[in-house]
Design an enzyme around this catalytic site. Structure first.
Site, short mmCIF file in Angstrom:
data_model
loop_
_atom_site.label_atom_id
_atom_site.label_comp_id
_atom_site.label_asym_id
_atom_site.label_seq_id
_atom_site.Cartn_x
_atom_site.Cartn_y
_atom_site.Cartn_z
CG ASP A 16 -2.06 0.95 1.15
OD1 ASP A 16 -2.39 1.38 0.03
OD2 ASP A 16 -2.64 1.27 2.20
CD GLU A 89 -8.81 6.47 -4.40
OE1 GLU A 89 -9.71 6.94 -3.69
OE2 GLU A 89 -7.86 5.80 -3.93
CE LYS A 125 -7.52 2.18 -3.20
NZ LYS A 125 -6.26 2.53 -2.55
CB THR A 149 -11.10 2.39 -1.98
OG1 THR A 149 -10.27 2.62 -0.83
CG2 THR A 149 -11.47 3.73 -2.60
CG PHE A 171 -10.40 1.75 4.56
CD1 PHE A 171 -10.28 1.03 3.39
CD2 PHE A 171 -9.96 3.06 4.57
CE1 PHE A 171 -9.74 1.60 2.24
CE2 PHE A 171 -9.41 3.65 3.43
CZ PHE A 171 -9.29 2.91 2.27
#
Length: 318
Positions: A16, A89, A125, A149, A171
């Site tokens: 990440d 993203e 994303k 996400t 998350f």
């Protein structure tokens, strides 16, 4: 065998980070980025030239087009290091605009394909709003795979599964943060660790539901605060982990056991559920943690996207 190598026996490990020069030492399968991670990378001396070169090469183009060129440039560098996929993203400021999200995803994929990267190696994303999930539903039908996400609520996961999304990123750490802050002085760290961690419980519930009902969407736990959370989700399809925590796992050798098991999930006594738009919005509204963390996450990514915009404008003006 260190904990990272043990974890890789049960779970696909993903890095990440936007810091592609750090990746090789951990040998991850995939990598994920977001606006905050890209911003953090371009502020470092070793990545500043990459930003400057990309901006210079596309001088005179619209700002949003240059931003996408920068994001894809980082993605291309990451794909030189990882054998699998990179997540790139869509601008968080489009989180409530289905059509604009689809259009931006098309542009990102076109840039990757123009650089010779197959769309199978890219995950677009998108925030797990109703509009984002609908955009991803359309994109998946075109063979453009998505990573949904900022996922905090069970209803978000169910909607993603129903939409045929490739992968979701629930998350863990941000859920943990919310419950810890909410409990205040009453928080008992030891009692709320491991399988009892609220973020771990959320991902475990989603994983169990998907495996029980044969939902193909991949579950990738994200946003970790400590290695205990990671090890408590060993066996999850994928886990995306920051370089700091990857290093901690690499430096530890305590045993790591499988925590999540697809075969065991098949026997879970749970019912199948579905959400139309009204039911989805109500379920999300009823979950204070998910409502607050989703909104907060979108705002934070939007702020960092704005900072990246300003860096690019400054470079253009120089």
């Amino acid at each position: 065998m260190n904990q990272l190598d043990q974890l890789k026996q049960f779970t696909t490990v993903v890095a990440d980070t936007g810091n592609f020069k750090q990746l090789a030492q951990f040998a991850p399968q995939d990598a994920t980025t977001n606006p905050s991670l890209i911003l953090k990378a371009v502020q470092q001396p070793e990545y500043a030239p990459l930003l400057a070169e990309t901006v210079a090469a596309h001088r005179g183009r619209a700002l949003d087009e240059i931003v996408d060129e920068v994001l894809v440039r980082f993605g291309l560098e990451i794909l030189k290091v990882v054998p699998g996929r990179v997540s790139t993203e869509v601008d968080a400021r489009l989180s409530f605009d289905t059509a604009a999200t689809v259009a931006r995803a098309h542009r990102l994929i076109a840039l990757y394909e123009a650089a010779g990267i197959a769309r199978s190696r890219v995950l677009i994303k998108i925030a797990s709003t109703w509009e984002g999930i609908e955009a991803a539903r359309q994109l998946e039908k075109e063979g453009i795979h998505c990573n949904l996400t900022l996922l905090f609520a069970f209803c978000q996961a169910v909607a993603c599964g129903d939409a045929g999304i490739q992968l979701i990123s629930p998350f863990v750490g941000r859920i943990y943060d919310w419950y810890k802050k909410s409990a205040g002085a009453q928080w008992d760290e030891a009692a709320m660790a491991g399988a009892n961690d609220p973020g771990v419980k959320s991902v475990s519930q989603i994983y169990t539901y998907y495996k029980k009902f044969g939902i193909a969407t991949e579950v990738m736990g994200a946003s970790f605060r400590n290695v205990g959370q990671i090890n408590a989700l060993s066996g999850c399809d994928l886990l995306t982990i920051s370089p700091d925590l990857l290093a901690q796992l690499q430096g530890a050798d305590a045993p790591v056991a499988r925590a999540l098991d697809a075969a065991a999930a098949k026997t879970a006594a749970i019912d199948e559920v579905h959400f139309d738009e009204a039911a989805f919005r109500w379920a999300l509204n009823e979950d204070a943690m998910a409502t607050e963390k989703l909104a907060e996450g979108i705002r934070a990514f939007a702020v960092d996207a704005g900072k990246l915009d300003r860096m690019i404008l400054d470079l253009q003006a120089a």
